[in-house]
Design a protein around this motif. Structure first.
Motif, mmCIF file in Angstrom:
data_model
loop_
_atom_site.group_PDB
_atom_site.id
_atom_site.type_symbol
_atom_site.label_atom_id
_atom_site.label_comp_id
_atom_site.label_asym_id
_atom_site.label_seq_id
_atom_site.Cartn_x
_atom_site.Cartn_y
_atom_site.Cartn_z
ATOM 1 N N VAL A 118 0.585 -6.217 0.899
ATOM 2 C CA VAL A 118 2.023 -5.958 0.808
ATOM 3 C C VAL A 118 2.365 -4.649 1.503
ATOM 4 O O VAL A 118 3.384 -4.541 2.176
ATOM 5 C CB VAL A 118 2.474 -5.934 -0.671
ATOM 6 C CG1 VAL A 118 3.896 -5.427 -0.802
ATOM 7 C CG2 VAL A 118 2.351 -7.317 -1.272
ATOM 8 N N ALA A 119 1.515 -3.639 1.350
ATOM 9 C CA ALA A 119 1.770 -2.338 1.972
ATOM 10 C C ALA A 119 1.783 -2.455 3.490
ATOM 11 O O ALA A 119 2.450 -1.671 4.162
ATOM 12 C CB ALA A 119 0.726 -1.328 1.526
ATOM 13 N N VAL B 158 5.795 3.880 2.294
ATOM 14 C CA VAL B 158 4.786 3.827 1.234
ATOM 15 C C VAL B 158 4.398 5.246 0.810
ATOM 16 O O VAL B 158 4.251 5.533 -0.380
ATOM 17 C CB VAL B 158 3.551 3.023 1.692
ATOM 18 C CG1 VAL B 158 2.454 3.065 0.649
ATOM 19 C CG2 VAL B 158 3.942 1.591 2.008
ATOM 20 N N ILE B 159 4.252 6.153 1.766
ATOM 21 C CA ILE B 159 3.867 7.532 1.461
ATOM 22 C C ILE B 159 4.923 8.210 0.588
ATOM 23 O O ILE B 159 4.585 8.941 -0.343
ATOM 24 C CB ILE B 159 3.625 8.322 2.771
ATOM 25 C CG1 ILE B 159 2.363 7.805 3.448
ATOM 26 C CG2 ILE B 159 3.522 9.811 2.497
ATOM 27 C CD1 ILE B 159 2.120 8.374 4.813
ATOM 28 N N VAL B 160 6.204 7.968 0.859
ATOM 29 C CA VAL B 160 7.275 8.564 0.055
ATOM 30 C C VAL B 160 7.161 8.112 -1.397
ATOM 31 O O VAL B 160 7.293 8.912 -2.320
ATOM 32 C CB VAL B 160 8.661 8.204 0.632
ATOM 33 C CG1 VAL B 160 9.777 8.511 -0.355
ATOM 34 C CG2 VAL B 160 8.893 8.940 1.941
ATOM 35 N N TYR B 161 6.878 6.827 -1.610
ATOM 36 C CA TYR B 161 6.738 6.332 -2.975
ATOM 37 C C TYR B 161 5.503 6.901 -3.660
ATOM 38 O O TYR B 161 5.546 7.258 -4.837
ATOM 39 C CB TYR B 161 6.686 4.799 -2.994
ATOM 40 C CG TYR B 161 8.060 4.184 -2.969
ATOM 41 C CD1 TYR B 161 8.846 4.176 -4.107
ATOM 42 C CD2 TYR B 161 8.567 3.622 -1.812
ATOM 43 C CE1 TYR B 161 10.118 3.623 -4.091
ATOM 44 C CE2 TYR B 161 9.830 3.061 -1.786
ATOM 45 C CZ TYR B 161 10.598 3.062 -2.934
ATOM 46 O OH TYR B 161 11.852 2.517 -2.917
#
Length: 65
Positions: free
Chosen positions: A10-11, A19-22
């Motif tokens: 999914v990533a 993704v990094i922000v989350y």
């Protein structure tokens, strides 16, 4: 292990920075929440629990004087 492989799949559909922000946001929320919890009033039975060394003491300076 199946969940991890699905998460990686999914990533791959999202931009990396998204993704990094989350991930960074989750780590920051857990860290700030832990510091707030350790500095809050202790629940019944935990009044004498020691605070870990890495948690800063956030007492109000005006209340000491």
């Amino acid at each position: 292990m199946l969940v991890l492989s699905q998460l990686i799949a999914v990533a791959g559909q999202f931009p990396t920075y998204f993704v990094i922000v989350y991930v960074v946001g989750f780590i920051a929320a857990v860290t700030i929440g832990s510091i707030a919890w350790y500095n809050s009033k202790r629940p019944a039975g935990w009044e004498d629990a020691q605070r870990p060394d890495f948690v800063p003491d956030l007492e109000d300076k005006e209340s000491k004087s």
